[in-house]
Design an enzyme around this catalytic site. Structure first.
Site, PDB file in Angstrom:
ATOM      1  N   HIS A 178       5.482  -8.649  11.304  1.00 57.68           N
ATOM      2  CA  HIS A 178       6.111  -8.795   9.889  1.00 57.68           C
ATOM      3  C   HIS A 178       7.670  -9.126  10.140  1.00 57.68           C
ATOM      4  CE1 HIS A 178       2.993  -7.167   7.602  1.00 57.68           C
ATOM      5  NE2 HIS A 178       2.686  -6.220   8.522  1.00 57.68           N
ATOM      6  N   TYR A 190      10.465   0.683   8.259  1.00 57.68           N
ATOM      7  CA  TYR A 190       8.757   0.355   8.569  1.00 57.68           C
ATOM      8  C   TYR A 190       8.202   1.549   9.634  1.00 57.68           C
ATOM      9  CZ  TYR A 190       4.866  -2.731  10.092  1.00 57.68           C
ATOM     10  OH  TYR A 190       3.889  -3.236  10.397  1.00 57.68           O
ATOM     11  N   HIS A 195       0.839  -1.308   0.055  1.00 56.19           N
ATOM     12  CA  HIS A 195       0.047   0.180   0.048  1.00 56.19           C
ATOM     13  C   HIS A 195       0.750   1.390  -0.197  1.00 56.19           C
ATOM     14  CE1 HIS A 195       0.266   0.256   4.420  1.00 56.19           C
ATOM     15  NE2 HIS A 195      -0.518  -0.591   4.827  1.00 56.19           N
ATOM     16  N   HIS A 239      -5.066  -7.166  15.356  1.00 60.19           N
ATOM     17  CA  HIS A 239      -5.353  -6.074  14.337  1.00 60.19           C
ATOM     18  C   HIS A 239      -6.181  -6.334  13.288  1.00 60.19           C
ATOM     19  CE1 HIS A 239      -4.244  -2.582  11.989  1.00 60.19           C
ATOM     20  NE2 HIS A 239      -2.919  -3.185  11.428  1.00 60.19           N
ATOM     21  N   ASP A 254       1.880  -5.103  14.605  1.00 58.70           N
ATOM     22  CA  ASP A 254       2.777  -4.521  13.582  1.00 58.70           C
ATOM     23  C   ASP A 254       4.089  -3.796  14.272  1.00 58.70           C
ATOM     24  OD1 ASP A 254       1.646  -4.709  11.195  1.00 58.70           O
ATOM     25  OD2 ASP A 254       0.115  -3.380  11.444  1.00 58.70           O
ATOM     26  N   ASP A 263      -3.721  -7.629   5.981  1.00 61.19           N
ATOM     27  CA  ASP A 263      -2.677  -8.641   5.915  1.00 61.19           C
ATOM     28  C   ASP A 263      -2.487  -9.477   7.278  1.00 61.19           C
ATOM     29  OD1 ASP A 263      -2.365  -6.226   7.407  1.00 61.19           O
ATOM     30  OD2 ASP A 263      -0.018  -6.186   7.224  1.00 61.19           O
ATOM     31  N   GLU A 275      -6.393  -5.096  10.056  1.00 63.74           N
ATOM     32  CA  GLU A 275      -5.790  -4.888   8.779  1.00 63.74           C
ATOM     33  C   GLU A 275      -6.008  -6.208   8.126  1.00 63.74           C
ATOM     34  OE1 GLU A 275      -2.632  -1.874   8.498  1.00 63.74           O
ATOM     35  OE2 GLU A 275      -3.048  -1.787   6.294  1.00 63.74           O
TER      36      GLU A 275
HETATM   37 FE1  FEO Z   1      -1.337  -2.673   9.867  1.00 58.70          FE
HETATM   38 FE2  FEO Z   1       0.685  -5.076   9.058  1.00 58.70          FE
HETATM   39  O1  FEO Z   1      -0.951  -4.358   9.171  1.00 58.70           O
END
Ligand code: FEO
Length: 390
Positions: free
Chosen positions: A222, A191, A24, A78, A163, A82, A80
């Site tokens: 991640h 990041y 994104h 979370h 995250d 992903d 989101e």
């Molecule tokens: Fe806020 Fe890795 O998504």
């Protein structure tokens, strides 16, 4: 790659997205991972999931450890996609499992998936006993969505912060020491600069909470799991959240016929002669997400544009829109550029930098058509003068 044991009875069962190059608006030259964790106790818990297209990969790693039908709880730290993208598939396998999430998490998951799952909404500080272990939940709103929370397993000294502390790196090694501090820190900084920077005040609050917990492993959603460089990454987060910078300059610009580039070079020479390390980034060759990583620790940021159609060059406008959104604080700013007639671009850059409440110690440089050697010498002197203000 099989499931990887992070702590006794706690397994990484995520997905590795080797081919991802664009997240994104953020370039990810090293790819990324979506980290899900399986905790095997009297109750079986899956913490977070993976992007929808890596569901099969996650499932096969869960199957390395247990029958997925045994999962009792799925924690959604979370919303989101992903991290929640494989929730629908998992919940089809275990429709009665509890979905543990924050109040905002429940709202977000309902909006995303329109499902009547067995939501178990937790307040910040709530704990759920799963046998020998307990899971404690701490809300971390706006790090980086309103629903964000972290899961802490005190018996394992393990923090699963979603995250926060993440990095976009695909790798065979799951742990920081398998890749090394330099790359792990570089990607964690990028990041932070692109995802977390705007929320520095909330990060400071989250760090306060974290500092009161006994932790020896931080397993984000991640990239690499922090076990060997934990003090270093916590110190880096404190620095970034406090907008502490280094004595260095970042020059960002674009150019039409080379005049703004000549000014950028003269400024760099002046700064370097005065002993200030400089990073120069032309926006034709450098993506704004890469430039933001440079901006994270630069104390002075110089932005250059030609005037085009009475305004900034479009790439410079895009960069400043992005910069304004992420809102780094406590910087020195400087605007420069060139024009044929009108010359509004530099004024617009200066106004944007000033709107970030940055100190603008010197007037900008705006030169018509082609800078001559005398003008470039004066620009170089401006660079030396700017160095004195850092
Ligand atoms: Fe806020 Fe890795 O998504």
């Amino acid at each position: 790659m099989k499931a990887v044991e992070v702590k006794p009875g706690v397994y990484w069962v995520g997905g590795v997205d080797w081919e991802l190059r664009y997240f994104h608006g953020y370039l990810t030259p090293r790819g990324t991972t979506y980290n899900a964790y399986l905790i095997v106790d009297e109750k079986i818990v899956l913490v977070d999931t993976v992007k929808h297209y890596l569901f099969a990969e996650m499932l096969s790693r869960i199957e390395d450890v247990i029958d997925p039908a045994m999962i009792d709880y799925v924690v959604a730290n979370h919303v989101e996609m992903d991290h929640s993208g494989s929730l629908p598939e998992i919940m089809e396998l275990v429709p009665g499992a509890g979905v543990i999430t924050s109040p905002q998490g429940e709202k977000g998951l309902r909006r995303h998936y329109k499902k009547e799952w067995n939501f178990q909404v937790v307040k910040s500080g709530d704990a759920v006993n799963i046998g020998k272990r307990s899971l404690q939940f701490v809300h971390t709103p706006m790090v980086h969505w309103p629903d964000s929370m972290v899961t802490y397993v005190p018996e394992e000294k393990l923090l699963l912060p979603n995250d926060a502390f993440g990095q976009h790196i695909a790798s065979t090694g799951r742990f920081d020491d398998e890749v090394g501090w330099d790359i792990a820190c570089e990607e964690a900084a990028k990041y932070y600069a692109n995802i977390v920077l705007l929320y520095g005040d909330q990060v400071k609050k989250a760090l306060e909470v974290v500092s009161q917990l006994a932790i020896d492993v931080v397993a984000p959603s991640h990239g690499l799991i922090w076990r060997s460089y934990l003090p270093q990454i916590l110190a880096a987060y404190r620095k970034w959240a406090n907008n502490e910078t280094d004595r260095k300059a970042l020059i960002v610009y674009d150019t039409m016929w080379g005049s703004t580039e000549k000014i950028a070079r003269a400024l760099r020479e002046g700064l370097e002669e005065a002993g200030v390390p400089v990073v120069t980034r032309c926006l034709k060759e450098n993506h704004i997400s890469t430039v933001m990583a440079d901006a994270l620790t630069a104390r002075v940021i110089l932005v250059g544009t030609p005037t085009l159609n009475n305004g900034m060059f479009p790439t410079v406008g895009a960069f400043l829109t992005y910069l304004k959104g992420l809102r780094p604080k406590k910087r020195l700013g400087f605007a420069f550029g060139s024009y044929g007639w009108g010359g509004q671009g530099v004024k617009l850059v200066a106004e944007t930098l000033a709107s970030l409440e940055w100190d603008m110690p010197l007037d900008g440089v705006n030169i018509q058509y082609i800078p001559d050697p005398g003008e470039l010498e004066a620009v170089k002197e401006t660079g030396r003068e700017l160095a004195k203000r850092i």
